[in-house]
Design an enzyme around this catalytic site. Structure first.
Site, mmCIF file in Angstrom:
data_model
loop_
_atom_site.group_PDB
_atom_site.id
_atom_site.type_symbol
_atom_site.label_atom_id
_atom_site.label_comp_id
_atom_site.label_asym_id
_atom_site.label_seq_id
_atom_site.Cartn_x
_atom_site.Cartn_y
_atom_site.Cartn_z
ATOM 1 N N VAL A 104 -19.249 2.658 62.163
ATOM 2 C CA VAL A 104 -19.042 2.593 60.707
ATOM 3 C C VAL A 104 -17.644 2.097 60.341
ATOM 4 O O VAL A 104 -17.396 1.784 59.173
ATOM 5 C CB VAL A 104 -19.334 3.949 60.017
ATOM 6 C CG1 VAL A 104 -20.796 4.319 60.140
ATOM 7 C CG2 VAL A 104 -18.420 5.055 60.552
ATOM 8 N N TYR A 199 -9.587 16.157 58.521
ATOM 9 C CA TYR A 199 -11.008 16.300 58.170
ATOM 10 C C TYR A 199 -11.136 16.711 56.707
ATOM 11 O O TYR A 199 -11.946 16.141 55.963
ATOM 12 C CB TYR A 199 -11.649 17.328 59.103
ATOM 13 C CG TYR A 199 -13.148 17.470 58.968
ATOM 14 C CD1 TYR A 199 -14.014 16.502 59.491
ATOM 15 C CD2 TYR A 199 -13.706 18.569 58.329
ATOM 16 C CE1 TYR A 199 -15.385 16.635 59.379
ATOM 17 C CE2 TYR A 199 -15.082 18.709 58.213
ATOM 18 C CZ TYR A 199 -15.918 17.747 58.739
ATOM 19 O OH TYR A 199 -17.279 17.872 58.623
HETATM 20 N N1 LIG Z 1 -22.506 20.425 61.258
HETATM 21 C C1 LIG Z 1 -21.730 20.960 60.330
HETATM 22 O O1 LIG Z 1 -21.435 22.179 60.319
HETATM 23 C C2 LIG Z 1 -21.195 20.093 59.226
HETATM 24 C C3 LIG Z 1 -20.605 20.723 58.123
HETATM 25 C C4 LIG Z 1 -20.112 19.930 57.089
HETATM 26 C C5 LIG Z 1 -20.217 18.548 57.151
HETATM 27 N N2 LIG Z 1 -20.782 17.968 58.249
HETATM 28 C C6 LIG Z 1 -20.853 16.514 58.263
HETATM 29 O O2 LIG Z 1 -22.183 16.119 58.498
HETATM 30 C C7 LIG Z 1 -22.195 14.799 59.053
HETATM 31 C C8 LIG Z 1 -23.132 14.779 60.250
HETATM 32 O O3 LIG Z 1 -22.549 15.595 61.265
HETATM 33 P P1 LIG Z 1 -23.431 16.403 62.297
HETATM 34 O O4 LIG Z 1 -23.224 17.822 62.002
HETATM 35 O O5 LIG Z 1 -24.798 15.865 62.324
HETATM 36 O O6 LIG Z 1 -22.609 16.053 63.637
HETATM 37 P P2 LIG Z 1 -23.050 15.316 64.982
HETATM 38 O O7 LIG Z 1 -21.825 15.200 65.800
HETATM 39 O O8 LIG Z 1 -24.241 15.986 65.553
HETATM 40 O O9 LIG Z 1 -23.541 13.872 64.491
HETATM 41 C C9 LIG Z 1 -22.640 12.881 64.066
HETATM 42 C C10 LIG Z 1 -23.225 11.524 64.434
HETATM 43 O O10 LIG Z 1 -22.318 10.526 63.928
HETATM 44 C C11 LIG Z 1 -22.180 9.528 64.920
HETATM 45 N N3 LIG Z 1 -20.896 8.843 64.765
HETATM 46 C C12 LIG Z 1 -19.663 9.346 64.998
HETATM 47 N N4 LIG Z 1 -18.741 8.394 64.819
HETATM 48 C C13 LIG Z 1 -19.400 7.264 64.450
HETATM 49 C C14 LIG Z 1 -18.991 5.954 64.119
HETATM 50 N N5 LIG Z 1 -17.687 5.601 64.179
HETATM 51 N N6 LIG Z 1 -19.926 5.056 63.778
HETATM 52 C C15 LIG Z 1 -21.233 5.404 63.757
HETATM 53 N N7 LIG Z 1 -21.688 6.616 64.079
HETATM 54 C C16 LIG Z 1 -20.777 7.542 64.405
HETATM 55 C C17 LIG Z 1 -22.238 10.287 66.234
HETATM 56 O O11 LIG Z 1 -22.527 9.439 67.343
HETATM 57 C C18 LIG Z 1 -23.329 11.308 65.952
HETATM 58 O O12 LIG Z 1 -24.600 10.827 66.279
HETATM 59 C C19 LIG Z 1 -20.739 14.490 59.394
HETATM 60 O O13 LIG Z 1 -20.209 13.643 58.391
HETATM 61 C C20 LIG Z 1 -20.059 15.846 59.357
HETATM 62 O O14 LIG Z 1 -18.702 15.746 59.046
HETATM 63 C C21 LIG Z 1 -21.282 18.715 59.271
#
Ligand SMILES: NC(=O)c1ccc[n+]([C@@H]2O[C@H](COP(=O)([O-])OP(=O)(O)OC[C@H]3O[C@@H](n4cnc5c(N)ncnc54)[C@H](O)[C@@H]3O)[C@@H](O)[C@H]2O)c1
Length: 295
Positions: A104, A199
């Site tokens: 991204v 973050y």
């Molecule tokens: N899990 C939580 O508790 C939580 C809470 C608040 C917000 N979030 C947000 O939710 C979103 C999804 O996170 P998740 O929990 O599924 O985590 P995750 O780590 O399971 O999934 C994140 C995905 O993003 C991909 N990714 C990372 N960097 C990338 C890049 N440069 N280009 C393309 N893809 C990329 C990774 O390969 C992975 O598949 C994120 O934005 C995270 O910040 C998660």
């Protein structure tokens, strides 16, 4: 790390079955979802595919030198596509799900992904930015510069890049439009979480971006909204637990009024609602789906 190179789409190839095609209002609608290899992004691919959407699942599908934990893999991305294409295939729509490898941080790669979605399915109706990483674990002034840059460039820059690539495509749909630009922010957008300064800054930036985009999109029929998850059971939460020296990500459950971790499907359900026609009255909203964490 240099941005991952892009690849062409890998479209699911399950044979069509005999069950009736998905018949809800999403039939014929097209979405691009980043961070789709696992976690919330993968759950969102499943939710939209089940609703009848055509979906291009995008992920970097590879690790990043600056990020101290494993990211999604190509095998995981392929598995999400194969699984959802198989389900869609039973409704006669196996060709509705595809994958695309893109970082991204690379605007041209995202533009190429949008072009694939438009040429394969005839347009774009939703872009959903789920890709994200976490790093920190020490006070802001001690965080290695490459980690801080990666968090800002992926978590905020990646959403900006997605908007740059996808909003013009959403606006290319004829009026009356019902396009959706969606991003995943975080409870960290509104809370000061120690040891996660970059973050928090990136996620607050996502919330600000969504509000500004909503006003810029105005009466076009395209809306912009975000979801702010609380602690959700995915690999990024496990990485957060390690940053805080917790024994297990389950330890985060005690900080959430719901008293449990959320499932990725619970966040995906809110994103699917926002992607759908019933959210037409909402724009510029940053919706908590956090088990009460932000209260
Ligand atoms: N899990 C939580 O508790 C939580 C809470 C608040 C917000 N979030 C947000 O939710 C979103 C999804 O996170 P998740 O929990 O599924 O985590 P995750 O780590 O399971 O999934 C994140 C995905 O993003 C991909 N990714 C990372 N960097 C990338 C890049 N440069 N280009 C393309 N893809 C990329 C990774 O390969 C992975 O598949 C994120 O934005 C995270 O910040 C998660």
């Amino acid at each position: 790390m240099a941005p991952a190179s892009r690849e062409g789409p890998v479209i699911g190839t399950e044979p069509a079955g005999t069950e009736p095609a998905a018949s809800n209002a999403a039939a014929g609608r097209v979405a691009i979802i980043t961070g789709a290899a696992r976690g919330i992004g993968a759950a969102t691919v499943r939710a939209l595919a089940a609703d009848g959407w055509s979906v291009l699942a995008v992920d970097c599908a590879g690790d990043d030198e600056a990020i101290p934990y494993r990211l999604g893999t190509k095998a995981e991305l392929d598995a999400v596509v194969a699984e959802t294409a198989a389900l869609a295939g039973r409704a006669g729509g196996a060709d509705r799900i595809g994958s695309f490898v893109a970082d991204v941080r690379d605007p041209e790669a995202l533009a190429a992904a949008v072009a694939v979605a438009e040429s394969r399915w005839g347009g774009l109706d939703a872009a959903i930015g789920c890709a994200g990483v976490i790093a920190g674990g020490v006070p802001q002034w001690e965080v290695p510069l490459d980690q801080e840059r990666a968090v800002l460039d992926i978590d905020l820059g990646g959403v900006l890049n997605l908007a740059r690539a996808a909003v013009p495509a959403l606006l290319r749909r004829p009026e009356p439009r019902s396009g959706r630009f969606l991003a995943v922010a975080s409870a960290a957008a509104t809370r000061g979480l120690p040891m996660l300064a970059a973050y928090c800054a990136a996620k607050a930036g996502v919330a600000g971006l969504i509000r500004a985009l909503a006003v810029e999109l105005g009466s076009t029929g395209v809306t912009a909204n975000a979801v702010s998850p609380g602690s959700t059971d995915t690999p990024i939460l496990a990485a957060s637990a390690r940053l805080y020296d917790l024994a297990s990500p389950q330890d985060f459950a005690a900080h959430q009024p719901a008293g449990r971790l959320l499932a990725p499907a619970e966040i995906a359900a809110v994103l699917a609602f926002l992607a759908g026609p019933a959210s037409s009255g909402m724009t510029g909203a940053v919706v908590p789906a956090d088990g009460g964490l932000a209260l």
